[in-house]
Design a protein around this motif. Structure first.
Motif, PDB file in Angstrom:
ATOM      1  N   CYS A 167       0.623  -1.477   0.271  1.00 36.72           N
ATOM      2  CA  CYS A 167      -0.120  -0.314   0.004  1.00 36.72           C
ATOM      3  C   CYS A 167       0.409   1.114  -0.027  1.00 36.72           C
ATOM      4  O   CYS A 167       1.223   1.164   0.440  1.00 36.72           O
ATOM      5  N   ALA A 168       0.715   1.961  -1.402  1.00 39.91           N
ATOM      6  CA  ALA A 168       1.296   3.223  -0.676  1.00 39.91           C
ATOM      7  C   ALA A 168       1.193   4.181   0.245  1.00 39.91           C
ATOM      8  O   ALA A 168       0.393   4.616  -0.120  1.00 39.91           O
ATOM      9  N   VAL A 169       2.254   3.960   0.704  1.00 36.89           N
ATOM     10  CA  VAL A 169       1.637   5.414   2.182  1.00 36.89           C
ATOM     11  C   VAL A 169       2.237   7.410   2.048  1.00 36.89           C
ATOM     12  O   VAL A 169       3.913   7.136   1.715  1.00 36.89           O
ATOM     13  N   GLY A 170       1.903   8.240   1.897  1.00 35.81           N
ATOM     14  CA  GLY A 170       3.145   9.244   1.539  1.00 35.81           C
ATOM     15  C   GLY A 170       2.431  10.217   2.618  1.00 35.81           C
ATOM     16  O   GLY A 170       3.282  11.389   2.242  1.00 35.81           O
ATOM     17  N   ALA A 171       1.418   9.515   3.275  1.00 33.84           N
ATOM     18  CA  ALA A 171       1.471  10.619   4.477  1.00 33.84           C
ATOM     19  C   ALA A 171       2.674  10.562   6.455  1.00 33.84           C
ATOM     20  O   ALA A 171       2.009   9.293   6.436  1.00 33.84           O
ATOM     21  N   PHE A 172       3.315  10.796   5.695  1.00 34.61           N
ATOM     22  CA  PHE A 172       4.463  11.119   6.652  1.00 34.61           C
ATOM     23  C   PHE A 172       5.315  12.059   6.802  1.00 34.61           C
ATOM     24  O   PHE A 172       4.744  13.075   6.165  1.00 34.61           O
ATOM     25  N   ASP A 173       5.920  11.825   8.552  1.00 32.31           N
ATOM     26  CA  ASP A 173       6.944  13.795   8.323  1.00 32.31           C
ATOM     27  C   ASP A 173       7.980  13.056   7.554  1.00 32.31           C
ATOM     28  O   ASP A 173       8.858  12.411   8.341  1.00 32.31           O
ATOM     29  N   ASP A 174       8.580  13.784   6.696  1.00 33.42           N
ATOM     30  CA  ASP A 174       9.672  13.648   6.324  1.00 33.42           C
ATOM     31  C   ASP A 174      11.071  13.536   7.436  1.00 33.42           C
ATOM     32  O   ASP A 174      11.477  12.928   6.637  1.00 33.42           O
ATOM     33  N   GLU A 175      10.826  14.630   7.873  1.00 36.98           N
ATOM     34  CA  GLU A 175      12.348  14.761   8.988  1.00 36.98           C
ATOM     35  C   GLU A 175      12.283  13.922   9.678  1.00 36.98           C
ATOM     36  O   GLU A 175      13.866  13.216  10.118  1.00 36.98           O
ATOM     37  N   GLU A 176      10.969  12.651  10.739  1.00 31.90           N
ATOM     38  CA  GLU A 176      11.637  11.580  11.322  1.00 31.90           C
ATOM     39  C   GLU A 176      11.855  10.936  10.461  1.00 31.90           C
ATOM     40  O   GLU A 176      12.386   9.673  11.250  1.00 31.90           O
ATOM     41  N   ILE A 217       6.366   5.386   0.886  1.00 32.30           N
ATOM     42  CA  ILE A 217       6.545   4.511   1.857  1.00 32.30           C
ATOM     43  C   ILE A 217       5.726   3.078   1.631  1.00 32.30           C
ATOM     44  O   ILE A 217       4.660   3.352   1.456  1.00 32.30           O
ATOM     45  N   LEU A 218       6.554   1.903   1.059  1.00 31.72           N
ATOM     46  CA  LEU A 218       5.874   0.534   0.919  1.00 31.72           C
ATOM     47  C   LEU A 218       5.450  -0.414   2.021  1.00 31.72           C
ATOM     48  O   LEU A 218       6.260  -0.463   1.449  1.00 31.72           O
TER      49      LEU A 218
END
Length: 220
Positions: free
Chosen positions: A189-198, A214-215
């Motif tokens: 599942c393609a995940v694009g919702a995340f904190d880039d710096e973390e 993120i997959l």
């Protein structure tokens, strides 16, 4: 050209490795070039899967997914996903948690040798989950693929338009993972919702790399 690319890869990998982790390079099983289902069937069955079994992934299947994302497809420097100007800005990481014959840890894929180098030990799935708005499929997956990019490799030739080309490329690589996964009974599942710096901190990404996608991966 291929020697130039491989030398640059070696420099990046050596710079990113934890000096306290002397783990050897992990040689991956060779990619299989004939599958059990047609591309048309894989397209028809492709879905975003967020629930996975508890079965450990085989190293050969993980290797196949990494090859589908960025693997070499010729003796020169062509890869499985298209890249504007053949500049290949993407870097693929594996966050391994439950993979047969592979220590838990974070690895960087080496396309030129179809291998991986462990960046550091330890299970980072929980941390990655929290950095991704607590999306449970990341924590529950047997492993997680993270695709990052060094925009400068493309923008040095194409200017700001290169940013769009990098985003097109990550989409191509992700779809390759989806379709290869269907043929192997692996969901993602393609995940694009995340904190880039973390995410960058969790994976200890070099300062010139930005996480883009993120997959999580696991057997259905």
């Amino acid at each position: 050209m291929s020697r130039y690319i491989e030398r640059n890869e070696n420099d990046r990998f050596n710079a990113a490795r934890d000096p306290a982790d002397p783990s050897p390079e992990v040689e991956l099983p060779k990619p299989v070039l004939a599958g059990n289902i047609s591309i048309e069937q894989a397209l028809a069955e492709r879905r975003s899967i967020r629930s996975y079994s508890n079965n450990e992934l085989s190293l050969s299947n993980v290797a196949q997914l990494l090859w589908a994302a960025q693997g070499m497809t010729s003796d020169l420097f062509f890869r499985a996903a298209p890249s504007a100007g053949a500049l290949y800005p993407l870097e693929v990481y594996l966050v391994a948690g439950n993979v047969s014959g592979l220590d838990v840890g974070v690895y960087r894929y080496v396309p030129s040798r179809h291998s991986m180098i462990r960046i550091f030990k330890g299970d980072r799935r929980d941390e990655l989950c929290r950095a991704s708005l607590s999306q449970s499929q990341i924590r529950d997956a047997a492993a997680v693929v993270v695709i990052a990019a060094d925009y400068s490799r493309t923008t040095v030739k194409y200017g700001t338009r290169g940013i769009r080309y990098v985003h097109i490329e990550v989409g191509c690589a992700a779809e390759n993972i989806y379709l290869q996964g269907v043929s192997l009974g692996i969901g993602t599942c393609a995940v694009g919702a995340f904190d880039d710096e973390e995410v960058a901190s969790i994976l200890n990404l070099p300062s010139n790399e930005d996480p883009l996608l993120i997959l999580p991966i696991g057997y259905v």
